[in-house]
Design a protein around this motif. Structure first.
Motif, mmCIF file in Angstrom:
data_model
loop_
_atom_site.group_PDB
_atom_site.id
_atom_site.type_symbol
_atom_site.label_atom_id
_atom_site.label_comp_id
_atom_site.label_asym_id
_atom_site.label_seq_id
_atom_site.Cartn_x
_atom_site.Cartn_y
_atom_site.Cartn_z
ATOM 1 N N THR A 95 -0.564 7.652 -7.091
ATOM 2 C CA THR A 95 -1.816 7.004 -6.697
ATOM 3 C C THR A 95 -3.014 7.842 -7.119
ATOM 4 O OG1 THR A 95 -0.770 5.917 -4.808
ATOM 5 C CG2 THR A 95 -3.150 6.194 -4.712
ATOM 6 N N GLN A 96 -2.915 9.136 -6.954
ATOM 7 C CA GLN A 96 -4.016 10.029 -7.314
ATOM 8 C C GLN A 96 -4.349 9.904 -8.802
ATOM 9 O OE1 GLN A 96 -3.301 14.340 -7.267
ATOM 10 N NE2 GLN A 96 -5.106 14.521 -5.941
ATOM 11 N N ASP A 97 -3.332 9.879 -9.658
ATOM 12 C CA ASP A 97 -3.552 9.759 -11.093
ATOM 13 C C ASP A 97 -4.179 8.411 -11.447
ATOM 14 O OD1 ASP A 97 -2.492 12.256 -11.395
ATOM 15 O OD2 ASP A 97 -0.494 11.558 -12.030
ATOM 16 N N ALA A 98 -3.682 7.337 -10.830
ATOM 17 C CA ALA A 98 -4.223 6.009 -11.117
ATOM 18 C C ALA A 98 -5.685 5.900 -10.662
ATOM 19 C CB ALA A 98 -3.363 4.944 -10.421
ATOM 20 N N TYR A 99 -5.994 6.479 -9.508
ATOM 21 C CA TYR A 99 -7.373 6.451 -8.995
ATOM 22 C C TYR A 99 -8.313 7.225 -9.923
ATOM 23 C CZ TYR A 99 -11.248 7.291 -5.741
ATOM 24 O OH TYR A 99 -12.488 7.372 -5.144
ATOM 25 N N ARG A 100 -7.882 8.359 -10.405
ATOM 26 C CA ARG A 100 -8.706 9.150 -11.319
ATOM 27 C C ARG A 100 -8.977 8.384 -12.612
ATOM 28 N NH1 ARG A 100 -5.895 15.156 -10.900
ATOM 29 N NH2 ARG A 100 -6.955 15.820 -8.969
ATOM 30 N N PRO A 109 -7.970 -2.782 -12.224
ATOM 31 C CA PRO A 109 -8.143 -2.440 -10.808
ATOM 32 C C PRO A 109 -6.880 -1.784 -10.236
ATOM 33 C CG PRO A 109 -7.751 -4.784 -11.047
ATOM 34 C CD PRO A 109 -7.871 -4.229 -12.437
ATOM 35 N N LEU A 110 -7.059 -1.161 -9.069
ATOM 36 C CA LEU A 110 -5.953 -0.466 -8.387
ATOM 37 C C LEU A 110 -5.896 -0.948 -6.947
ATOM 38 C CD1 LEU A 110 -3.862 1.905 -8.087
ATOM 39 C CD2 LEU A 110 -5.821 3.360 -7.487
ATOM 40 N N GLY A 111 -4.704 -1.233 -6.444
ATOM 41 C CA GLY A 111 -4.554 -1.668 -5.052
ATOM 42 C C GLY A 111 -3.550 -0.805 -4.317
ATOM 43 N N ARG A 112 -3.902 -0.407 -3.109
ATOM 44 C CA ARG A 112 -3.022 0.389 -2.264
ATOM 45 C C ARG A 112 -3.217 -0.007 -0.805
ATOM 46 N NH1 ARG A 112 -1.085 1.322 -6.449
ATOM 47 N NH2 ARG A 112 -0.395 3.334 -7.329
ATOM 48 N N TRP A 125 -4.584 -0.446 9.630
ATOM 49 C CA TRP A 125 -3.946 -0.688 8.338
ATOM 50 C C TRP A 125 -4.961 -1.364 7.422
ATOM 51 C CZ3 TRP A 125 0.563 1.035 6.520
ATOM 52 C CH2 TRP A 125 1.513 1.514 7.443
ATOM 53 N N VAL A 126 -5.203 -0.760 6.260
ATOM 54 C CA VAL A 126 -6.239 -1.235 5.343
ATOM 55 C C VAL A 126 -5.649 -1.439 3.957
ATOM 56 C CG1 VAL A 126 -8.456 -0.702 4.266
ATOM 57 C CG2 VAL A 126 -8.029 -0.017 6.632
ATOM 58 N N ARG A 127 -5.987 -2.574 3.357
ATOM 59 C CA ARG A 127 -5.642 -2.829 1.962
ATOM 60 C C ARG A 127 -6.863 -2.462 1.128
ATOM 61 N NH1 ARG A 127 -1.632 -2.766 -1.666
ATOM 62 N NH2 ARG A 127 -2.156 -4.030 -3.497
ATOM 63 N N ILE A 128 -6.713 -1.489 0.238
ATOM 64 C CA ILE A 128 -7.814 -0.948 -0.548
ATOM 65 C C ILE A 128 -7.671 -1.425 -1.987
ATOM 66 C CG2 ILE A 128 -8.986 1.160 -1.291
ATOM 67 C CD1 ILE A 128 -7.494 2.579 1.058
ATOM 68 N N LEU A 141 -15.006 -0.203 -4.026
ATOM 69 C CA LEU A 141 -13.825 -0.177 -3.173
ATOM 70 C C LEU A 141 -13.957 -1.267 -2.124
ATOM 71 C CD1 LEU A 141 -13.703 2.651 -4.517
ATOM 72 C CD2 LEU A 141 -12.652 3.484 -2.419
ATOM 73 N N SER A 142 -13.100 -2.294 -2.216
ATOM 74 C CA SER A 142 -13.081 -3.374 -1.224
ATOM 75 C C SER A 142 -11.983 -3.080 -0.214
ATOM 76 C CB SER A 142 -12.815 -4.724 -1.906
ATOM 77 O OG SER A 142 -13.801 -4.998 -2.877
ATOM 78 N N LEU A 143 -12.309 -3.253 1.071
ATOM 79 C CA LEU A 143 -11.377 -2.913 2.143
ATOM 80 C C LEU A 143 -11.058 -4.155 2.961
ATOM 81 C CD1 LEU A 143 -13.229 0.314 3.375
ATOM 82 C CD2 LEU A 143 -11.548 0.113 1.539
ATOM 83 N N ASN A 144 -9.765 -4.368 3.227
ATOM 84 C CA ASN A 144 -9.338 -5.488 4.078
ATOM 85 C C ASN A 144 -8.530 -4.943 5.243
ATOM 86 O OD1 ASN A 144 -10.236 -7.974 2.782
ATOM 87 N ND2 ASN A 144 -8.933 -7.315 1.080
ATOM 88 N N ASP A 145 -8.929 -5.288 6.441
ATOM 89 C CA ASP A 145 -8.187 -4.878 7.638
ATOM 90 C C ASP A 145 -6.975 -5.802 7.788
ATOM 91 O OD1 ASP A 145 -7.215 -4.137 10.052
ATOM 92 O OD2 ASP A 145 -9.068 -4.437 11.184
ATOM 93 N N ILE A 146 -5.793 -5.268 7.557
ATOM 94 C CA ILE A 146 -4.561 -6.077 7.651
ATOM 95 C C ILE A 146 -3.724 -5.648 8.855
ATOM 96 C CG2 ILE A 146 -4.504 -6.525 5.165
ATOM 97 C CD1 ILE A 146 -2.344 -4.340 4.960
ATOM 98 N N SER A 147 -4.359 -5.017 9.835
ATOM 99 C CA SER A 147 -3.627 -4.509 11.011
ATOM 100 C C SER A 147 -2.885 -5.633 11.734
ATOM 101 C CB SER A 147 -4.591 -3.814 11.967
ATOM 102 O OG SER A 147 -5.234 -2.728 11.336
ATOM 103 N N ALA A 148 -3.567 -6.767 11.927
ATOM 104 C CA ALA A 148 -2.923 -7.871 12.651
ATOM 105 C C ALA A 148 -1.713 -8.388 11.873
ATOM 106 C CB ALA A 148 -3.927 -8.999 12.887
ATOM 107 N N HIS A 149 -1.878 -8.457 10.549
ATOM 108 C CA HIS A 149 -0.768 -8.915 9.715
ATOM 109 C C HIS A 149 0.403 -7.944 9.783
ATOM 110 C CE1 HIS A 149 1.315 -10.834 6.416
ATOM 111 N NE2 HIS A 149 1.358 -9.685 5.760
#
Length: 604
Positions: A95-100, A109-112, A125-128, A141-149
């Motif tokens: 992930t670090q390499d892909a983000y860089r 784009p990159l999703g984690r 829990w966040v989908r970044i 950086l778009s953030l989605n709260d997926i805690s309920a899911h």
């Protein structure tokens, strides 16, 4: 969200990561990346949590939704923080390499998904999603709260992996844990033993509880058993934790001991379980007593697979039940090898006939009066491709169990009759020898033996009087209905009927007068002690029994053959009391058909 202290923080106070371009100053970067008035207002008011991050990895913009998601009200600013630290984007090298790469300008784009710590103390829990912004020196950086899911997924997984009656892990979770425990390298460098153990148990008589008291009582009993098993597992807790207790289905449970220290540890656990289950269960005032049978397996993970371990456990549980129930049994490789061999032989019997893997050997039947060859007994052998040449005691019982004895017996009968006819044609100048063939009771019940014999005699041209069929004493005595009619029809056809191993079963000589029997073959157990001479005196009881049987048989018009004749003393004594025929190693071991041809040629 990060380990850094909360409170006002300026961009200049934050150490930029290695990716920060050295030719852009901090003040220049912040100025260049600040959103314009219209776009900036939309960015700040957007309901989607978003962050703007410079090429150096430092946050240069954050909207209210991002602040609420990550920090809540009243906490320090997000601008100036290192995004990778805040959002755990550097925890794994990939992930670090892909983000860089995205920060350096890669357009993909990159999703984690990350579990982050909120400033208030709870987890989120966040989908970044990291997306490049065309024409700008920032990434979005778009953030989605997926805690309920995630909570919903966790709840569904719990339902999928746990038994609703006992609340124990179910079969699916058990095999997941077992597979993980056996993965290569799972214990490397941990100082653990690298071994795994399993107690596989089944409640004795549980079906009776369900059938007599109902499934609701059975379910309460299973839940109570689960509680005791869990307690036993807690008592067995060791350095790497307590054994996993799972319900595999019905009244079957398993205790998985990861990092076991040996069979003694598993034996202690099994004994603890048996002791715990011996105490009666009080189910709302109703006392119930049950026991369990347990199969115990323990081995090195390098030599184990989930399927192999469970097969061994299932086999060992079967042994525990077969040995009397209410006990534990340890896996025995030698006992299992015998079981596997038996299973392999059983499954290969039917195709072996088609593959022509059987062969007949013939043992001479000799007249005791003059030593002349009177007949031969056809003895089947199996030329097994894996186990070599097998004698009948290795496979005949299996053939009788699965019914393949009918097909095999028909082949033996046809082959023996064809060979006897060949001897008769090849040696017309000597008295023909009869061939004696063993017949199992199942051949009488499961096939038309009379029709088979008639067809084979007609096809081979062998006279009926040159065929003798041997049945065991226990099979003949008490025969009524179809077996008796078959014996009578065969006798009427001219075929001789002999009782094999006589003296070990019912020994009802009076009944013989009502059966179409021609010959009695005395069991070798009587003959072995039948000697003259001081060095090997005859057993008095054996002598009396043999003499009585020979005399009574002759009075009934039957001839007598003695099996297992091995010495001249035995043969002489048997001859003197009137025994007609002898068979045994004194005369010959079972031999090939060619050797019988040689013996017949010598009689010319």
């Amino acid at each position: 969200m990060s380990a850094q202290p909360e409170g006002p923080t300026t961009a200049a106070e934050v150490s930029a990561p290695d990716l920060r371009p050295k030719f852009i100053t901090e003040s220049e970067r912040v100025r260049e990346c600040r959103p314009g008035p219209v776009h900036g207002a939309a960015f700040l008011a957007a309901p989607q949590p978003m962050l703007l991050v410079g090429r150096d990895g430092v946050i240069v913009g954050a909207n209210a939704a991002a602040r609420a998601l990550l920090h809540g009200e009243g906490t320090g600013p997000l601008v100036g923080r290192v995004a990778a630290d805040l959002l755990d984007l550097g925890s794994d090298p990939r992930t670090q390499d892909a983000y860089r790469e995205v920060l350096r300008g890669r357009q993909a784009p990159l999703g984690r998904t990350r579990r982050l710590k909120h400033a208030a103390g709870h987890s989120v829990w966040v989908r970044i999603t990291v997306s490049p912004v065309p024409g700008a020196e920032v990434v979005l950086l778009s953030l989605n709260d997926i805690s309920a899911h995630r909570d919903l997924q966790a709840g569904l997984r719990h339902l999928q992996t746990h038994d609703p009656v006992t609340r124990l892990p179910n079969r699916a979770l058990f095999f997941e844990r077992l597979t993980g425990a056996l993965e290569a390298g799972a214990y490397e460098g941990t100082g653990a033993t690298g071994r795994v153990g399993l107690c596989y148990l089944d409640l004795d008589g549980f079906k009776a509880v369900n059938d007599t008291l109902g499934h609701h009582v059975g379910d309460r009993l299973l839940a109570a058993v689960a509680e005791r098993l869990t307690h036993c597992a807690d008592l067995a807790r060791h350095a790497t934790g307590a054994p996993l207790v799972a319900r595999l289905g019905g009244d079957e449970f398993a205790l998985l001991m990861e990092d076991s220290t040996g069979t003694e540890q598993l034996a202690d656990l099994a004994e603890t379980v048996l002791e715990a289950l011996r105490e009666p269960f009080d189910l709302s005032g109703q006392l119930l007593s049950v026991s369990a049978s347990i199969g115990v397996v323990e081995r090195d993970v390098a030599d184990a697979s989930p399927m192999g371990l469970m097969q061994a456990a299932d086999t060992t549980l079967y042994w525990a039940k077969a040995d009397g129930k209410a006990r534990w049994t340890l896996f025995d490789p030698e006992r299992n090898a015998r079981r596997v061999t038996r299973q392999a032989l059983s499954s290969g019997l039917r195709p072996a006939v088609e593959r022509d893997e059987f062969v007949l050997a013939y043992q001479p039947l000799v007249r005791l009066e003059d030593g002349g060859l009177r007949g031969v007994e056809a003895l089947v052998r199996w030329r097994h491709p894996e186990f070599g040449l097998l004698t009948p005691n290795r496979f005949i019982a299996l053939a009788e169990e699965d019914g393949s004895i009918v097909q095999l017996g028909r082949w033996v009968l046809e082959t023996a009759c064809r060979q006897a006819r060949a001897w008769q044609l090849a040696h017309p100048d000597v008295a023909p020898v009869f061939v004696s063939v063993n017949v199992a009771v199942r051949q009488v019940w499961d096939s038309d033996l009379v029709a088979d014999v008639a067809r084979i005699l007609a096809e081979t041209g062998l006279p009926a009087e040159l065929l003798q069929l041997e049945l065991t004493e226990s099979a003949v005595m008490g025969s009524t209905g179809r077996p008796l009619r078959a014996l009578q029809d065969l006798s009427d056809m001219g075929v001789r009927i002999a009782i094999d191993d006589f003296g070990t079963g019912y020994s009802n000589l009076a009944y013989l007068s009502r059966l179409p029997v021609s010959v009695l073959k005395l069991d070798g157990a009587f003959v072995r002690g039948f000697e003259d001479g001081a060095s090997a005196p005859t057993e008095p009881a054996d002598a009396l029994i043999v003499e009585a049987m020979v005399q009574l048989a002759h009075r009934l018009g039957l001839t007598v053959t003695a099996e297992c004749v091995e010495t001249l003393d035995q043969a002489d004594r048997l001859r003197r009391i009137g025994c007609d025929t002898g068979q045994g190693y004194l005369y010959s071991r079972p031999v090939a058909a060619e050797r019988i041809s040689e013996l017949l040629a010598e009689r010319r």
